[in-house]
Design a protein around this motif. Structure first.
Motif, PDB file in Angstrom:
ATOM      1  N   LYS A 179       0.836  -1.199   0.000  1.00  0.00           N
ATOM      2  CA  LYS A 179       0.000   0.000   0.000  1.00  0.00           C
ATOM      3  C   LYS A 179       0.873   1.252   0.000  1.00  0.00           C
ATOM      4  N   LEU A 180       1.922   1.269   0.826  1.00  0.00           N
ATOM      5  CA  LEU A 180       2.826   2.412   0.857  1.00  0.00           C
ATOM      6  C   LEU A 180       3.543   2.597  -0.474  1.00  0.00           C
ATOM      7  N   LYS A 181       3.935   1.497  -1.091  1.00  0.00           N
ATOM      8  CA  LYS A 181       4.614   1.571  -2.385  1.00  0.00           C
ATOM      9  C   LYS A 181       3.677   2.146  -3.446  1.00  0.00           C
ATOM     10  N   LEU A 182       2.423   1.724  -3.420  1.00  0.00           N
ATOM     11  CA  LEU A 182       1.444   2.234  -4.368  1.00  0.00           C
ATOM     12  C   LEU A 182       1.207   3.725  -4.145  1.00  0.00           C
ATOM     13  N   GLU A 183       1.098   4.140  -2.872  1.00  0.00           N
ATOM     14  CA  GLU A 183       0.904   5.557  -2.580  1.00  0.00           C
ATOM     15  C   GLU A 183       2.112   6.375  -3.031  1.00  0.00           C
ATOM     16  N   GLU A 184       3.299   5.829  -2.843  1.00  0.00           N
ATOM     17  CA  GLU A 184       4.518   6.522  -3.265  1.00  0.00           C
ATOM     18  C   GLU A 184       4.551   6.680  -4.784  1.00  0.00           C
ATOM     19  N   GLN A 185       4.149   5.638  -5.494  1.00  0.00           N
ATOM     20  CA  GLN A 185       4.119   5.729  -6.955  1.00  0.00           C
ATOM     21  C   GLN A 185       3.106   6.773  -7.405  1.00  0.00           C
ATOM     22  N   GLN A 186       1.948   6.815  -6.745  1.00  0.00           N
ATOM     23  CA  GLN A 186       0.939   7.803  -7.107  1.00  0.00           C
ATOM     24  C   GLN A 186       1.433   9.213  -6.822  1.00  0.00           C
ATOM     25  N   THR A 187       2.142   9.388  -5.709  1.00  0.00           N
ATOM     26  CA  THR A 187       2.690  10.698  -5.374  1.00  0.00           C
ATOM     27  C   THR A 187       3.717  11.124  -6.404  1.00  0.00           C
TER      28      THR A 187
END
Length: 125
Positions: A37-45
């Motif tokens: 989830k954190l990796k996905l949020e980082e990619q979106q950011t």
């Protein structure tokens, strides 16, 4: 009588090992899901930051400039918004020349990454 207790002890140990295995798997899966989830949020950011860069005729983006500011006696490099830290340095504010300290007190503008690294290289100890 001894065999009766040893069978009970063995079955309790087996149940305990199984319970510990399930607990470990549960915590592992939960941590793995949180990391994804954190990796996905980082990619979106990062995608949002890439799409928010402003392109001009000379193909310079708004993230190409930096500001040097003093925080707790050390120099910190901020992005152009003056809120997002780019890099924390170990350069002591008090050890800089007075003129440079005045510029940094007001937020010293650095135009390019090359100029920034040149400054950091000159004043790092």
């Amino acid at each position: 009588m001894k065999s009766k207790y040893s069978i009970g002890f063995l079955s309790c140990c087996a149940c305990l090992i199984i319970a510990m295995t399930f607990a470990y798997q549960f915590s592992y899966q939960k941590a793995k899901a949180r990391a994804e989830k954190l990796k996905l949020e980082e990619q979106q950011t990062m995608e949002n930051e890439d799409s928010s860069s402003v392109t001009t005729g000379s193909k310079a983006s708004k993230n190409d400039c930096y500001y040097l500011m003093e925080v707790n006696g050390y120099i910190v490099v901020y992005f152009s918004d003056k809120k997002t830290p780019y890099e924390y340095t170990d350069i002591h504010y008090d050890e800089l020349p007075e003129l440079l300290r005045q510029e940094i007190r007001n937020g010293k503008y650095i135009e390019s990454t090359a100029e920034l690294y040149g400054f950091l290289e000159n004043y790092s100890s």
